[in-house]
Every structure is written in structure tokens, then in C-alpha cells.
Design a protein around this motif. Structure first.
Motif, PDB file in Angstrom:
ATOM      1  N   TYR A 158      71.679 -54.070  90.349  1.00 62.52           N
ATOM      2  CA  TYR A 158      70.255 -54.255  90.031  1.00 62.52           C
ATOM      3  C   TYR A 158      69.833 -55.691  90.318  1.00 62.52           C
ATOM      4  CZ  TYR A 158      66.075 -54.543  87.001  1.00 62.52           C
ATOM      5  OH  TYR A 158      64.805 -54.748  86.513  1.00 62.52           O
ATOM      6  N   GLU A 159      70.712 -56.635  89.995  1.00 63.13           N
ATOM      7  CA  GLU A 159      70.388 -58.048  90.188  1.00 63.13           C
ATOM      8  C   GLU A 159      70.234 -58.388  91.665  1.00 63.13           C
ATOM      9  OE1 GLU A 159      71.787 -57.421  86.227  1.00 63.13           O
ATOM     10  OE2 GLU A 159      72.671 -56.861  88.151  1.00 63.13           O
ATOM     11  N   ASP A 160      70.916 -57.665  92.537  1.00 61.28           N
ATOM     12  CA  ASP A 160      70.768 -57.876  93.980  1.00 61.28           C
ATOM     13  C   ASP A 160      69.519 -57.186  94.513  1.00 61.28           C
ATOM     14  OD1 ASP A 160      73.298 -59.242  94.349  1.00 61.28           O
ATOM     15  OD2 ASP A 160      74.239 -57.286  94.017  1.00 61.28           O
ATOM     16  N   PHE A 161      69.173 -56.058  93.914  1.00 60.10           N
ATOM     17  CA  PHE A 161      68.111 -55.210  94.465  1.00 60.10           C
ATOM     18  C   PHE A 161      66.734 -55.587  93.934  1.00 60.10           C
ATOM     19  CE2 PHE A 161      66.309 -50.754  95.051  1.00 60.10           C
ATOM     20  CZ  PHE A 161      66.267 -50.851  96.431  1.00 60.10           C
ATOM     21  N   ILE A 162      66.632 -55.889  92.638  1.00 60.13           N
ATOM     22  CA  ILE A 162      65.322 -56.155  92.036  1.00 60.13           C
ATOM     23  C   ILE A 162      65.225 -57.611  91.589  1.00 60.13           C
ATOM     24  CG2 ILE A 162      63.666 -55.449  90.275  1.00 60.13           C
ATOM     25  CD1 ILE A 162      64.994 -52.693  90.330  1.00 60.13           C
ATOM     26  N   GLU A 163      65.961 -58.008  90.586  1.00 60.91           N
ATOM     27  CA  GLU A 163      65.963 -59.411  90.189  1.00 60.91           C
ATOM     28  C   GLU A 163      67.163 -59.677  89.293  1.00 60.91           C
ATOM     29  OE1 GLU A 163      62.460 -60.328  87.888  1.00 60.91           O
ATOM     30  OE2 GLU A 163      63.321 -59.477  86.069  1.00 60.91           O
ATOM     31  N   TYR A 202      70.330 -72.338  86.035  1.00 60.50           N
ATOM     32  CA  TYR A 202      70.218 -70.904  86.248  1.00 60.50           C
ATOM     33  C   TYR A 202      68.760 -70.532  86.468  1.00 60.50           C
ATOM     34  CZ  TYR A 202      74.994 -70.826  84.546  1.00 60.50           C
ATOM     35  OH  TYR A 202      76.328 -71.051  84.394  1.00 60.50           O
ATOM     36  N   LYS A 203      68.530 -69.705  87.482  1.00 56.50           N
ATOM     37  CA  LYS A 203      67.160 -69.346  87.846  1.00 56.50           C
ATOM     38  C   LYS A 203      67.092 -67.872  88.200  1.00 56.50           C
ATOM     39  CE  LYS A 203      63.300 -71.015  90.651  1.00 56.50           C
ATOM     40  NZ  LYS A 203      62.863 -71.999  91.667  1.00 56.50           N
ATOM     41  N   VAL A 204      65.982 -67.252  87.870  1.00 53.81           N
ATOM     42  CA  VAL A 204      65.771 -65.845  88.220  1.00 53.81           C
ATOM     43  C   VAL A 204      65.466 -65.753  89.707  1.00 53.81           C
ATOM     44  CG1 VAL A 204      64.360 -63.798  87.856  1.00 53.81           C
ATOM     45  CG2 VAL A 204      64.941 -65.257  85.917  1.00 53.81           C
ATOM     46  N   ARG A 205      66.219 -64.946  90.409  1.00 53.28           N
ATOM     47  CA  ARG A 205      66.019 -64.733  91.834  1.00 53.28           C
ATOM     48  C   ARG A 205      65.591 -63.300  92.087  1.00 53.28           C
ATOM     49  NH1 ARG A 205      65.281 -69.515  94.229  1.00 53.28           N
ATOM     50  NH2 ARG A 205      66.973 -70.988  93.764  1.00 53.28           N
ATOM     51  N   ASP A 206      64.606 -63.125  92.954  1.00 60.30           N
ATOM     52  CA  ASP A 206      64.110 -61.792  93.273  1.00 60.30           C
ATOM     53  C   ASP A 206      64.988 -61.145  94.336  1.00 60.30           C
ATOM     54  OD1 ASP A 206      62.099 -62.268  91.515  1.00 60.30           O
ATOM     55  OD2 ASP A 206      60.559 -62.666  93.021  1.00 60.30           O
ATOM     56  N   GLY A 207      65.262 -59.842  94.146  1.00 60.76           N
ATOM     57  CA  GLY A 207      66.028 -59.076  95.116  1.00 60.76           C
ATOM     58  C   GLY A 207      65.140 -58.537  96.215  1.00 60.76           C
ATOM     59  N   ILE A 208      65.765 -57.864  97.176  1.00 55.12           N
ATOM     60  CA  ILE A 208      65.041 -57.452  98.379  1.00 55.12           C
ATOM     61  C   ILE A 208      63.945 -56.438  98.078  1.00 55.12           C
ATOM     62  CG2 ILE A 208      66.725 -55.641  98.930  1.00 55.12           C
ATOM     63  CD1 ILE A 208      66.229 -56.364 101.908  1.00 55.12           C
ATOM     64  N   PHE A 209      64.180 -55.529  97.130  1.00 50.16           N
ATOM     65  CA  PHE A 209      63.145 -54.528  96.850  1.00 50.16           C
ATOM     66  C   PHE A 209      61.912 -55.182  96.212  1.00 50.16           C
ATOM     67  CE2 PHE A 209      60.832 -51.270  94.640  1.00 50.16           C
ATOM     68  CZ  PHE A 209      60.919 -50.175  95.484  1.00 50.16           C
ATOM     69  N   LYS A 210      62.129 -56.059  95.255  1.00 52.71           N
ATOM     70  CA  LYS A 210      60.997 -56.718  94.610  1.00 52.71           C
ATOM     71  C   LYS A 210      60.223 -57.560  95.613  1.00 52.71           C
ATOM     72  CE  LYS A 210      59.804 -59.873  90.823  1.00 52.71           C
ATOM     73  NZ  LYS A 210      60.330 -60.758  89.766  1.00 52.71           N
TER      74      LYS A 210
END
Length: 639
Positions: A228-233, A246-254
Motif C-alpha cells: 500500500y505504501e508503494d501504491f498509494i502513500e 521521515y516524510k509521507v511520499r505519494d505512490g504511483i496510483f495517488k
């Protein structure tokens, strides 16, 4: 008449016309067309995000994206006068006609031009619609911006193609059936709006790659550790100045979903103040370059902007304090629209000025940031405008963070009207339920932004609102030999259209290598596999599709050695007799006995006979082994 005629896009078009004479002439042309063709449908195509807008007059069915235009009203050239165009398909002469304002400044001249056009039967039919105006159509019902006014494809065929495009689909089948290959054609069909894209596969790849570079198509492959962390965030660690953060990174779907909701800002007409979005983005750049960035309250107190988050929210602190106050982009925009300059802001006290608009308890902080923003706008406005007095909007695409701030800072999450495609290869190799998370609900057609029952959620890591737009298509590929369709979560299965892709023997119909009939050979192999195992583990035709007429047995041997035999060995693990049966007992695998081990009884081991792979007769035996032998007399039982 225009008060009950123009929708948002049409109003924008009128605002773009150079002067009032153009607007008056366009209104007159519309009135003439309304009077002459009262049943014609009027609708808009394009929009702010496409950089052009047309008012089209012809026939357009409610609920169908594409129409059949006869006339178009547009600004024919950049900075040119308003023009009235007629589609060449509706003219008896076959020539395209363009009427600019200076060619026919009066109503009588416009009437004369219409009289001289000579519409054909198709043109007259297209002008018999429901008499609708732009305001009668919803945002998702407006004209397709890619629609060609001179397209020869009939409207019925176009609407069928539109309705046939499933938002979520999975191409599934055994290995080698061309699933990944077909995703290129499927993506182009969606984006170009045609059932069958023009050109060969080489042409398709060029257009596919161009669209991928433009951000309209994205490609990802699922695997066992994909999450999920790779796909959405998800939260990712990064080193900044030697310190781990540490930072929130958006995945490819998002990222794809956010991009599919981004609308290109409109270039304001000459003399208009810069739009908030442009000023806000430029102000953020200045703030981030000078952190901590000093601002001052209405009473002279010193405050500082300590940072800016991904949503464009300013984090403000008072002097000698650690508590941070958020100044959100959405509220700041509302204040900007209420007080467009510092003079307007200064007429009221800070508390009254701010609270009356947003009801904020942090009036001091909001006033300080707004005041500094307005001061910044006045200071750099000359630089934001070009020599013609128009806001200079860069031609280069904005960075994703800018796109995200504009999308999430808007009132509604809504599709931008252009189709986007995300291709997920090997979709069933990952844990789909874990990867998709709340998307199980959001990807459902009716729950998408732009759908009837739009769903919006708050994401767990970023706490940002999120919805999936209905212009983002998801195409997955699934190798049924890897994992069966039965293991896919039921909740996900019912949200996808499944398109089966099995071996296509017709594609190999004329393939022959030194007398070996490739289609018959593959058909025989697959029939035996289906009998001994199942149809999900057959062999695909694409392994053989590139065999040229001049191919030799050595080429066929290479395909068997590198592709076919490894698959069979995987399917029938250590069951060599079954593999030999699948290959028609052609001797590709041979049993060897050994009694010289010294510690066991006589055993049988199997080995490939590489020499057999170089004989045409070996491959012919694969499909002739199952054919009936000629009838022969039964032997005499009495001997």
C-alpha cells in the motif's frame, strides 16, 4: 439571451475575446443560428485545462460525450478575432469555410454567408437536435475536446466506443498470449477515443511512449513485496543535512489520480489581476528559499513562517514560541478573494477582517500571512505579467507538488476531462487486498469523482482527502499460470471487468518452419496440457509469433529450449512421463537407466535430447502422434 445560454466554459471563451466588438458579434452570430436552426444543439468542447474552447452547434445527445458539429464559434487564431466556422463535411462543395468578424461585420452579411454555404443532407440532419444550450449540459456531458469537427465516424459508433470502455479491466490468460503487448493498444484506444487505434504496433509504441512521457500513461509491476505504501502513500526516511527525517511520499496510483484532477490555470485577460494560484505558488517559492520567513501582525508583533507542507499550508510561529499555527491554502484563497489588495485589507481590524470571512480564531496569524502575500503580489506583479499585460503562465508542466496543492486546495475533487491510464502488470502477484486498501471502494465506477455516488476518504498517513476520478482507467494483466483467478479477492473481482486472452492459433495460421505447421503443433501441445493439467497452463502463441518465413529449425529449437520446455518442466514438476506425452513422445526427453550407483536399485533418470530439437521430424511428430493410424486387419487369435 446569453444570460440563459452561456455555461462556465462559454463565459471563459467570451472573456478571452480581445474586445467588446468581438463579444457583440459572437452573440449576434449565436442569435442568428438560434433563429435559423431552432432545433440545433449548442454545446462547448475543450475547456480551461485544454487551452482552447469552442461553442459547437449541431447535434449532441444528452449523456453522450461526442457530438456532431456543423458550426463552431471560436477565436480562430491566438489573439485573433472571433470566427464562425463550418465543418467541410456538411458543405456540398466539400471545402471548409471560415467567417471572421471583419469579413461580415453585420447581421445581414452573416445571413448571406449562411445562405451561400449549401448544406448537404447530413448537415441538415445534424441541425435537428433537441434545441439544447451549453447551460443544459453537465460538466461530464460537454463535448469531447478531442472530437474532430470533420470526423467521418458516425455519432452512434462513437458513443458505443465510449460506453464500451470499462474503467477497471484485467487481461488474464496463460503465459505468452500477448497480454502486456495488448495493453499498448488498450491504452491508446482509451486516450484516443477509438475502438481500434490507427497504425501498426510500431506506430502504437511511439504514441504510447509519448503519452507516457507526458504523464497520461503510467506503468507499474506488482510483486510479492509491493505494498500500500508503494501504491498509494507511505512514510519514507530521508537524510536532510545529515539528519534522518521521515516524510509521507505519494505512490504511483495517488500521483496519477491527483494529476487526472489537475486543471491548467486560465491565462487571465489583459488588465486582470494575477490569479491566486499563480501568486500562491510564487510566494511559496520565495518563502521556502528564506526560511524562517518573517511576517508581521497588524499590531507590529513579529511572527515567522517556519515551513510549508505538501498541501501548501504555511506553518507560522510567534517569536520565542514553539507552537505552530496552520494557515491553509483554502482559507487564504478565500481571504485573498475578499481582500485583493493591502488597501482593502487595512480598512478593517485584523480580527474583524479575518473572522468575517473564515471565522478563524487565528486572526492575527492569517492577517500577517495575507498581508505579506499581498505585499509580495504588488512587488512582483510586473514580473508575473508579460509585455501584453497578461499573466505569464509557463508552458512547461508544473511539478507534481504544485499540481497536488492546486487540486487538494480546490473546492471539489473532480476529473479534468482528459483520460489517463495506469497499467498494472502481473497484478495478481501482489497481495491485492493489502495493496489496494480503501481503493476497493473508491475504484468502483459509481463511487468515483464525477460519478453519481462520489466517495471521498481521508488517507491514513497524510490525512489528506482523496477520491479516484472517473477519467483514470486501470488496466491489469494476470498470468493464470502464476496464480489462479480464484485467489483474487471477491470484493476486487466484482470491481473489474475480466477479459480472457487464450492462445490464438489463427495468429499462427500461416507460420511454417521447414514444413512444420506451427499452429497444428501448438494446438496439439495445448490440447494435451488441458487434458493432463488445465487450460490456465497452456502455452501462448506469442512465443512463435515472430517466426519469419525464412526461419530455420534452429530458430524453432531456440524457442523450445528457452521458453516452451522450461514452462512444461515447471507445470509438470519432475513428472517427465507427462511432459513426454505432451510432446507426442517425440523423444525430446529420454529416459536413461543406471545400475552403477552402488547404493540403490536400478533407477531411471530423464534428460533432454538436444539433438532432437534440431530435427524437423521431431516437431511434426508432436502433432501427428495423435492422428489415427490406417485401419489394419486384426491379428488371428489362433496364431
Amino acid at each position: 439571451m446569453l444570460d440563459n445560454y452561456l455555461n462556465g466554459s462559454a463565459k471563459t471563451l467570451f472573456e478571452r475575446f480581445p474586445d467588446d466588438d468581438d463579444r457583440t458579434w459572437a452573440a449576434m452570430a449565436i442569435a442568428v443560428l438560434k433563429a435559423r436552426y431552432p432545433m440545433a444543439d449548442h454545446y462547448t468542447a475543450g475547456g480551461e485545462e485544454f487551452g482552447f474552447i469552442d461553442i459547437r452547434i449541431g447535434r449532441k445527445t444528452e449523456g453522450v460525450t461526442r457530438g456532431q458539429p456543423v458550426f463552431l464559434i471560436r477565436q480562430h487564431r491566438r489573439n485573433g478575432p472571433v470566427s464562425l466556422l463550418a465543418s467541410r463535411l456538411v458543405l456540398t462543395s466539400g471545402a471548409r469555410a471560415v467567417l471572421e468578424r471583419h469579413d461580415a461585420p453585420t447581421q445581414a452579411r452573416v445571413e448571406d454567408w449562411l445562405d451561400a454555404l449549401g448544406l448537404n443532407d447530413d448537415g441538415r440532419k445534424r441541425l435537428r437536435g433537441s434545441g439544447r444550450s451549453p447551460v443544459d449540459y453537465t460538466l461530464n456531458d460537454r463535448g469531447d475536446p478531442s472530437e474532430d469537427p470533420d470526423a467521418t465516424q458516425p455519432a452512434q459508433a462513437q458513443s458505443t466506443a465510449e460506453q464500451g470502455q470499462a474503467l477497471n479491466r484485467i487481461l488474464y490468460g496463460p503465459p505468452g498470449t500477448g497480454k502486456t503487448y495488448r495493453t499498448t493498444r488498450e491504452a491508446l484506444s482509451i486516450i484516443e477515443g477509438t475502438p481500434t487505434p490507427a497504425g501498426d504496433h510500431a506506430d502504437h509504441r511511439k504514441r504510447f511512449d509519448a503519452l507516457r512521457n507526458a504523464g497520461r500513461i503510467a506503468f507499474v509491476t506488482f510483486h510479492q513485496s509491493f505494498s500500500y505504501e508503494d501504491f498509494i502513500e507511505g512514510i519514507r526516511a530521508e537524510a536532510v543535512g545529515g539528519q534522518l527525517s521521515y516524510k509521507v511520499r505519494d505512490g504511483i496510483f495517488k500521483r496519477m489520480a491527483i494529476t487526472a484532477m489537475y486543471r491548467q490555470p486560465v491565462r487571465p485577460a489583459a488588465g486582470r489581476a494575477p490569479e491566486f494560484d499563480d501568486v500562491h505558488e510564487a510566494f511559496i517559492a520565495e518563502v521556502e528559499a528564506g526560511l524562517p520567513y518573517e511576517v508581521m501582525s497588524s499590531t507590529g508583533s513579529h511572527l515567522a513562517i517556519a515551513g510549508v507542507n505538501d498541501n501548501g499550508t504555511f506553518l507560522v510561529t510567534h517569536a520565542n514560541r514553539t507552537l505552530r499555527h496552520g494557515v491553509s491554502r483554502k482559507r487564504l484563497k478565500a481571504l485573498y478573494e475578499a481582500y485583493p489588495d493591502r488597501a482593502a485589507l487595512g480598512k478593517k481590524s485584523a480580527v474583524n477582517a479575518i473572522s468575517s470571512v473564515i471565522g478563524s480564531s487565528n486572526a492575527t496569524v492569517y492577517w500577517a500571512v495575507l498581508d505579506r502575500l499581498l505585499e509580495f503580489k504588488e512587488r512582483v506583479q510586473a514580473g508575473l505579467e508579460d509585455e501584453h499585460g497578461e499573466v505569464d503562465v509557463a508552458d512547461e508542466p508544473p511539478e507534481y507538488e504544485q499540481i497536488k496543492r492546486r487540486v487538494l486546495g480546490g473546492e471539489d475533487l473532480a476529473p479534468n476531462g482528459k483520460p489517463y491510464v495506469l497499467i498494472i502488470d502481473e497484478i495478481n502477484r501482489g497481495n491485492m487486498s493489502r495493496i489496494f486498501g480503501e481503493l476497493i471502494t473508491l475504484i468502483e465506477t459509481s463511487k468515483r469523482a464525477g460519478g453519481n455516488e462520489r466517495a471521498e476518504v481521508q488517507l491514513p498517513y497524510s490525512n489528506e482527502r482523496f477520491s479516484v476520478p472517473d477519467n483514470l482507467y486501470v488496466i491489469g494483466t494476470m498470468n493464470t499460470a502464476d496464480r489462479s483467478l480464484a485467489v483474487v479477492d471477491t470484493a476486487l473481482r466484482r470491481r473489474f471487468d475480466f477479459i480472457e486472452m487464450m492462445p490464438d492459433l489463427e495468429a499462427l495460421k500461416h507460420k511454417k518452419v521447414e514444413g512444420v505447421d506451427i499452429a497444428r503443433m501448438l494446438g496439439a501441445i495445448n490440447l494435451r496440457i488441458e487434458h493432463l493439467y488445465d487450460r490456465e497452463h497452456t502455452i501462448g502463441h506469442s512465443f512463435f509469433i515472430h517466426l519469419e518465413p525464412q526461419a530455420r529449425i534452429a530458430d524453432l529449437a531456440r524457442i523450445f529450449r528457452n521458453n516452451v520446455l522450461p514452462l512444461l518442466e515447471e507445470y509438470f514438476y519432475e513428472d517427465w512421463e507427462k511432459i513426454d506425452k505432451v510432446l507426442g513422445n517425440a523423444g525430446i526427453y529420454q529416459a536413461r537407466s543406471s545400475d552403477k550407483l552402488g547404493f540403490a536399485q536400478k533407477t531411471t533418470i530423464w534428460r533432454r535430447n538436444e539433438g532432437k530439437l534440431l530435427l524437423a521430424e521431431t516437431y511434426r511428430q508432436i502433432y501427428t502422434a495423435g492422428e489415427a493410424a490406417p485401419d489394419t486387419p486384426a491379428p488371428d487369435s489362433d496364431g
